[in-house]
Motif scaffolding. Sequence first.
Motif, PDB file in Angstrom:
ATOM      1  N   MET A   1     -12.235  17.255 -23.036  1.00  0.00           N
ATOM      2  CA  MET A   1     -12.134  15.898 -23.570  1.00  0.00           C
ATOM      3  C   MET A   1     -13.504  15.228 -23.728  1.00  0.00           C
ATOM      4  O   MET A   1     -13.592  14.058 -24.083  1.00  0.00           O
ATOM      5  CB  MET A   1     -11.250  15.032 -22.658  1.00  0.00           C
TER       6      MET A   1
ATOM      7  N   SER B   1      -6.068  14.458 -20.588  1.00  0.00           N
ATOM      8  CA  SER B   1      -6.209  14.266 -22.039  1.00  0.00           C
ATOM      9  C   SER B   1      -5.871  12.838 -22.457  1.00  0.00           C
ATOM     10  O   SER B   1      -6.406  12.338 -23.435  1.00  0.00           O
ATOM     11  CB  SER B   1      -5.283  15.202 -22.812  1.00  0.00           C
ATOM     12  N   SER B   2      -4.951  12.196 -21.746  1.00  0.00           N
ATOM     13  CA  SER B   2      -4.589  10.847 -22.199  1.00  0.00           C
ATOM     14  C   SER B   2      -5.477   9.764 -21.597  1.00  0.00           C
ATOM     15  O   SER B   2      -5.452   8.635 -22.066  1.00  0.00           O
ATOM     16  CB  SER B   2      -3.118  10.516 -21.948  1.00  0.00           C
ATOM     17  N   TYR B   3      -6.266  10.100 -20.594  1.00  0.00           N
ATOM     18  CA  TYR B   3      -7.084   9.047 -19.979  1.00  0.00           C
ATOM     19  C   TYR B   3      -8.595   9.200 -20.173  1.00  0.00           C
ATOM     20  O   TYR B   3      -9.326   8.229 -20.069  1.00  0.00           O
ATOM     21  CB  TYR B   3      -6.753   8.948 -18.477  1.00  0.00           C
ATOM     22  N   VAL B   4      -9.055  10.426 -20.432  1.00  0.00           N
ATOM     23  CA  VAL B   4     -10.514  10.629 -20.427  1.00  0.00           C
ATOM     24  C   VAL B   4     -11.104  10.554 -21.842  1.00  0.00           C
ATOM     25  O   VAL B   4     -10.719  11.302 -22.738  1.00  0.00           O
ATOM     26  CB  VAL B   4     -10.861  11.980 -19.751  1.00  0.00           C
ATOM     27  N   ASN B   5     -12.024   9.621 -22.025  1.00  0.00           N
ATOM     28  CA  ASN B   5     -12.813   9.526 -23.256  1.00  0.00           C
ATOM     29  C   ASN B   5     -14.137  10.249 -23.059  1.00  0.00           C
ATOM     30  O   ASN B   5     -14.537  10.532 -21.915  1.00  0.00           O
ATOM     31  CB  ASN B   5     -13.119   8.058 -23.573  1.00  0.00           C
ATOM     32  N   GLU B   6     -14.840  10.482 -24.162  1.00  0.00           N
ATOM     33  CA  GLU B   6     -16.151  11.111 -24.070  1.00  0.00           C
ATOM     34  C   GLU B   6     -17.055  10.299 -23.131  1.00  0.00           C
ATOM     35  O   GLU B   6     -17.108   9.065 -23.247  1.00  0.00           O
ATOM     36  CB  GLU B   6     -16.763  11.171 -25.464  1.00  0.00           C
TER      37      GLU B   6
ATOM     38  N   GLY C   1     -15.424  14.654 -21.240  1.00  0.00           N
ATOM     39  CA  GLY C   1     -15.690  13.925 -19.999  1.00  0.00           C
ATOM     40  C   GLY C   1     -16.698  14.667 -19.129  1.00  0.00           C
ATOM     41  O   GLY C   1     -17.117  15.786 -19.457  1.00  0.00           O
TER      42      GLY C   1
ATOM     43  N   LYS D   1     -18.712   4.408 -14.866  1.00  0.00           N
ATOM     44  CA  LYS D   1     -18.176   5.363 -15.846  1.00  0.00           C
ATOM     45  C   LYS D   1     -16.994   6.172 -15.312  1.00  0.00           C
ATOM     46  O   LYS D   1     -16.394   6.951 -16.046  1.00  0.00           O
ATOM     47  CB  LYS D   1     -19.275   6.344 -16.253  1.00  0.00           C
TER      48      LYS D   1
ATOM     49  N   THR E   1     -11.286  18.180 -18.334  1.00  0.00           N
ATOM     50  CA  THR E   1     -12.273  17.096 -18.402  1.00  0.00           C
ATOM     51  C   THR E   1     -13.348  17.443 -19.426  1.00  0.00           C
ATOM     52  O   THR E   1     -13.695  16.630 -20.300  1.00  0.00           O
ATOM     53  CB  THR E   1     -12.913  16.869 -17.009  1.00  0.00           C
TER      54      THR E   1
ATOM     55  N   LYS F   1     -13.517   7.333 -14.560  1.00  0.00           N
ATOM     56  CA  LYS F   1     -12.195   7.005 -15.089  1.00  0.00           C
ATOM     57  C   LYS F   1     -11.111   7.496 -14.133  1.00  0.00           C
ATOM     58  O   LYS F   1     -10.185   6.776 -13.810  1.00  0.00           O
ATOM     59  CB  LYS F   1     -12.027   7.669 -16.475  1.00  0.00           C
TER      60      LYS F   1
ATOM     61  N   ASP G   1     -16.649   9.731 -19.982  1.00  0.00           N
ATOM     62  CA  ASP G   1     -15.974   9.266 -18.760  1.00  0.00           C
ATOM     63  C   ASP G   1     -16.167  10.289 -17.641  1.00  0.00           C
ATOM     64  O   ASP G   1     -16.141  11.501 -17.890  1.00  0.00           O
ATOM     65  CB  ASP G   1     -14.458   9.115 -18.990  1.00  0.00           C
TER      66      ASP G   1
END
Length: 369
Positions: free
Chosen positions: A128, A102-107, A130, A155, A125, A157, A109
């Motif tokens: 989020m 949750s703290s590292y994955v953006n849409e 991802g 892409k 994933t 992450k 990723d």
Amino acid sequence: MNKTLWRNALDYINPYIPGKSIEDVKKEYQLDKVVRLASNENPQGPSRDVVKAIQKSLNQLNLYPDSTAKNLREKLAIFYNISREEIMTTNGADNAITLLISSYVNEGDEVVYSTPTFPAYRSTTILMGGIPVEVPVTEDWCFDLNAMYERITDKTKLVIICNPNNPTGTIVSKENLVDFLDKVPNHVQVIVDEAYAEYIDDKDYLTGIQLFKENYPLITVRTFSKFYGLAGLRVGYVVAKRDILEPVLRIREPFATNRIAIDAAIAALDDREYGKTHLKETREGKNYLSKELGSLGFEVFPSHTNFLFVHLKMDSLKLFKKLLPYGLIIRPCAPWGLSEYARITIGIKKENELFIKTLQKEIPNHIKI
Ligand SMILES: Cc1ncc(COP(=O)(O)O)c(C=O)c1O
């Protein structure tokens, strides 16, 4: 409730299917005793010192726990000879995985890992926004680091390595892991999930924490649920550089690790003798089950954990149902798309023997199937 109100990503996430509960089986079949060889729990339960620490802790349940779990982090820091600033405690390893993704994955990723593996990597994933990049395990059921490396893109992450892997019980070799870490591009963060690391007795295994101490910038996830017998308390932790933990601490629930869990985990680390007996019994149980299951015609794969991954050569759900009236619960691997495979936790001696005797009675001709 109207499903259109749900967050869109939930259309792609299946609910987690837990191992069948002991209480349900007792009730359904009117049994006094049920043995669950399905959830990779430690059948011996925690050490006596842990139980004492828990009893003491009960007197302070009106008080919030230390949000930073400083004492437990301090104990872990001494245990591993690292700084307590490099440790974050969580509400089980599951919570750690959810928080990290949750703290590292953006849409958009990508998150790369092998399958079959622990299902939380995929679900969080997707939640989020991802993209899970799932690479099949090798022919011998190991995380395929070479194939995973080939799937890394601009892409990507996160890369997650479940080591040892659940449900296959395999590890990645020291050489393969180091080779992978040496070449992984800088924009990719590697996480190793080591829920079963304490069970490993193989010179070819290198822990994430050892590598971290050699300055590899990776994240290691650990738990007290398995080896320490504290699955019911929910306590896990993450080891990583402080700057890597920083974003995770922003979203972690303030009291993620509860008071009893903190006290119990500290006592568990203090009791070094307990682990020795548990390891010995697990090893003996694993040898016994592997041999007997092999004699019954099942294919048992070498395991570095407290469970066995078994090719039953029959529908595992059918066997699962056959065993329930005897008070035995195993884990069919159908949710991983492996309908003829099962994951079987090593029980205590009596439980393992009951399991084998029941199989001999129920499927004596299996070898001929
Ligand atoms: C590989 C792996 N990671 C994480 C977990 C979660 O452990 P916890 O009980 O600490 O949430 C499990 C539990 O089965 C697991 O097998």
